[in-house]
Design an enzyme around this catalytic site. Structure first.
Site: not given
Ligand code: ADP
Ligand code: MG
Length: 438
Positions: A76, A237, A395, A418
């Site tokens: 980052r 999921k 991720g 996110g």
């Protein structure tokens, strides 16, 4: 400390390469990679001239993974290095703003952003002054000490309650010590916080290089993509990516569903998936998504052969490949089968744009990485030929593409977890919107 090693590494976001690759296309004259970007709504560093003595408040992502007090991955920081160094070169005094962990509005010594100071200095190859405040006299004095081209790191923005509340008071106090605001933290842009949103309304606001590259890539993938567009959605999921699936069926021509979530769709279509990870209670939801896809003219691809095992372990003795209709009651589907992967690679050959989130199988365990690796390599090869614009994020997806050895071959890989997912859900990101409005 060895500065040269860090400096020799190429920055994660290579805006130049992106621009060249995209605008010049594949050289064949087909022109299908031409980007039609509407970036005029953002001001970028290119809109800035000499900044000698001016103070640039720069929101970056310093929420770095740590182990035993040391940074384990400086990706980052490398992503924002071009922005910081560009502003330094223009003569600005650069004040870095970032959050670190979740201190919930309190000073927590173990969550001081100064924990990242060594890593930041190493990547930038220069000294960075640490300032244990984000506003007020201490910051003002620090600005007085800094020379043009110097960098300081302000304390964890989340030590102040006003940060997560997007309190205008806090934003105003921070803005008082700055002349311009640069947001280079796309990964935090899904949060409307004082340092990610509020500040953009108080100072002339600019997208940093990493933010700019991210927005260009995302625009090319879903905003204004060259069609046909394929999306790969995998992972564990359906419940974690319902909004992603619902949005994508209205945006893409081909939706490729893999991973554990494919099991839920297969079960909803009446397939017996045995002991597989499967959300049986979401059968109606899954059927609803399939119906919506049908209505929108989006072709959904589910695996027709799969890799199964009775136990979840590396190379288990019960490992076999079978048709989806042949899964035994005591077996688990752990990867997409080789025939389906071949068919999916053929689908990608017909597409011009690919957006990918989620691995096709339980890729952390061999051989359930095979489908993800194979399809990732097909996508990388098509990208190298200039036939495909490929954008991926998430991720585990980034880990899987690194594992496949293709991370450098995709057009763009987003490391924003996110924020990337919210963008795939079609949501407007407050940090981005504030830059557009500014
Ligand atoms: P990302 O972080 O990229 O958004 P997710 O977190 O949604 O991706 O999903 C990644 C996880 O899904 C991985 O840990 C992988 O092992 C798991 N997974 C993929 N396919 C299966 C499967 N068939 N059964 C169980 N787990 C799976
Ligand atoms: Mg994940």
């Amino acid at each position: 400390m060895c500065f040269s090693i860090h400096l020799a590494r190429k920055p994660l976001v290579d805006v130049e390469r992106w621009t060249l690759k995209q605008v010049q296309g594949d050289g064949s004259g087909s022109g299908h990679r031409q980007l039609r970007l509407n970036m005029t709504t953002f001001r970028t560093l290119d809109d800035l001239g000499d900044l000698t003595g001016k103070v640039a408040l720069v929101r970056v992502d310093l929420n770095l993974p740590m182990q035993d007090g040391a940074v384990t991955d400086d990706t980052r920081v490398r992503a924002s290095a071009p922005t910081i160094l560009d502003l330094c070169a223009k003569g600005a005094k650069v004040l870095l703003l970032a959050h670190f962990g979740r201190p919930k509005g309190e000073r927590v010594s173990t969550m001081s952003v100064s924990m990242t100071l060594d890593a930041v200095q190493a990547v930038l190859g220069r000294e960075v002054m640490f300032v244990p405040e984000v506003a007020g006299d201490v910051v003002r004095q620090a600005v007085g000490i800094l020379r043009p081209g110097d960098v300081a790191m302000l304390e964890n923005t989340r030590f102040w309650k006003g940060e997560e509340k997007n309190d205008p008071e806090l934003a105003r106090a921070i803005a008082e010590n700055g002349d311009i605001y640069v947001n280079d933290a796309f990964s935090a842009a899904h949060r409307a916080h004082a340092s990610t949103e509020g500040l953009a309304h108080l100072l002339p606001a600019y997208a940093g290089r990493s933010m700019e590259a991210e927005l260009k890539a995302l625009e090319a993938a879903l905003g204004n993509p060259v069609r046909p567009v394929a999306a790969v959605v995998g992972g564990a999921k359906v419940s974690s990516k319902l909004d992603v699936l619902t949005h994508l069926v209205t945006q893409v021509d081909h939706l490729i569903i893999g991973g554990g979530m494919a099991n839920t769709f297969l079960a909803a279509k009446g397939v017996d998936v045995g002991k597989s990870l499967c959300e049986h209670d979401l059968a109606d939801t899954a059927r609803g998504i399939l119906a919506a896809a049908d209505k929108a003219g989006c072709t959904v691809h589910l695996p027709y052969d799969v890799v199964v095992a009775k136990e979840f372990a590396a190379n288990p003795p019960s490992l076999r490949t079978c048709n989806v209709h042949e899964v035994a009651a005591d077996e688990m589907i752990l990867d997409v089968g080789p025939q389906a992967v071949e068919a999916l690679a053929d689908v990608l050959k017909t597409c011009r744009t690919l957006v990918w989130n989620g691995p096709l199988g339980a890729f952390e365990t061999v051989p359930f990485d095979a489908a993800t690796v194979a399809l990732a390599r097909s996508a990388a090869a098509l990208t190298a030929e200039g036939a495909l614009v490929s954008v991926a994020g998430g991720g585990d997806t980034v880990a899987a593409l690194n594992h496949a050895g293709v991370a450098d071959d995709f057009t763009y890989i987003s490391t924003a977890g996110g924020a990337f997912l919210e963008w795939m859900e079609g949501k407007e990101l407050p940090g981005v919107k504030a830059l557009q409005a500014a």
